[in-house]
Design a protein around this motif. Sequence first.
Motif, PDB file in Angstrom:
ATOM      1  N   SER A  21      37.408  50.077  37.851  1.00  0.00           N
ATOM      2  CA  SER A  21      38.473  49.378  38.391  1.00  0.00           C
ATOM      3  C   SER A  21      38.045  48.053  38.997  1.00  0.00           C
ATOM      4  CB  SER A  21      39.275  50.286  39.299  1.00  0.00           C
ATOM      5  OG  SER A  21      39.852  51.514  38.706  1.00  0.00           O
ATOM      6  N   ALA A  23      40.046  45.458  41.744  1.00  0.00           N
ATOM      7  CA  ALA A  23      41.260  45.312  42.509  1.00  0.00           C
ATOM      8  C   ALA A  23      41.402  43.753  42.884  1.00  0.00           C
ATOM      9  CB  ALA A  23      41.332  46.183  43.519  1.00  0.00           C
ATOM     10  N   ASP A  72      47.074  46.907  35.228  1.00  0.00           N
ATOM     11  CA  ASP A  72      48.424  47.079  35.929  1.00  0.00           C
ATOM     12  C   ASP A  72      48.914  45.960  36.525  1.00  0.00           C
ATOM     13  OD1 ASP A  72      50.504  48.114  37.652  1.00  0.00           O
ATOM     14  OD2 ASP A  72      49.408  50.301  37.272  1.00  0.00           O
ATOM     15  N   LYS A  75      50.071  46.702  40.301  1.00  0.00           N
ATOM     16  CA  LYS A  75      49.103  47.194  41.023  1.00  0.00           C
ATOM     17  C   LYS A  75      48.125  46.130  41.323  1.00  0.00           C
ATOM     18  CE  LYS A  75      49.683  52.044  40.699  1.00  0.00           C
ATOM     19  NZ  LYS A  75      49.110  53.434  40.055  1.00  0.00           N
ATOM     20  N   ASN A  76      48.250  45.208  40.660  1.00  0.00           N
ATOM     21  CA  ASN A  76      47.180  43.982  40.501  1.00  0.00           C
ATOM     22  C   ASN A  76      45.688  44.331  40.185  1.00  0.00           C
ATOM     23  OD1 ASN A  76      49.044  41.712  41.080  1.00  0.00           O
ATOM     24  ND2 ASN A  76      48.722  42.355  43.231  1.00  0.00           N
ATOM     25  N   MET A  77      45.530  45.291  39.239  1.00  0.00           N
ATOM     26  CA  MET A  77      44.368  45.898  38.859  1.00  0.00           C
ATOM     27  C   MET A  77      44.031  45.702  37.526  1.00  0.00           C
ATOM     28  SD  MET A  77      43.280  47.848  41.591  1.00  0.00           S
ATOM     29  CE  MET A  77      42.344  49.137  40.919  1.00  0.00           C
TER      30      MET A  77
END
Length: 114
Positions: A21, A23, A72, A75-77
């Motif tokens: 992931s 972020a 996403d 979610k800024n992911m």
Amino acid sequence: QVQLVESGGGLVQAGGSLRLSCAASTSISRFNFMAWYRQAPGKEREWTATLSTGGTTMYADSVKGRFTISRDNAKNMLYLQMNSLKPEDTAVYYCKAVSLTQYWGQGTQVTVSS
């Protein structure tokens, strides 16, 4: 200042899976594209996968069919699903985001044991 923070790395046996992931500290929709790179010990950093704002994906031949890049926006992911891992996938994996400037995360270590 944009910050990218990777997570999800670890030790896995060959044939296993991991999901990385990334972020972002800002809306990822502002970036023209986002990408994953990796750097194995003693080697140069190499491009692994790209996801454009329009949703186009591209993969290095070495990971095509095994890795999937996704995002996403809410979610800024940014993610990298890695399946059928091989020992040669062992590397530090970096997230990159590009708008007028390029931004890099600090990296997350992935180790694949044989």
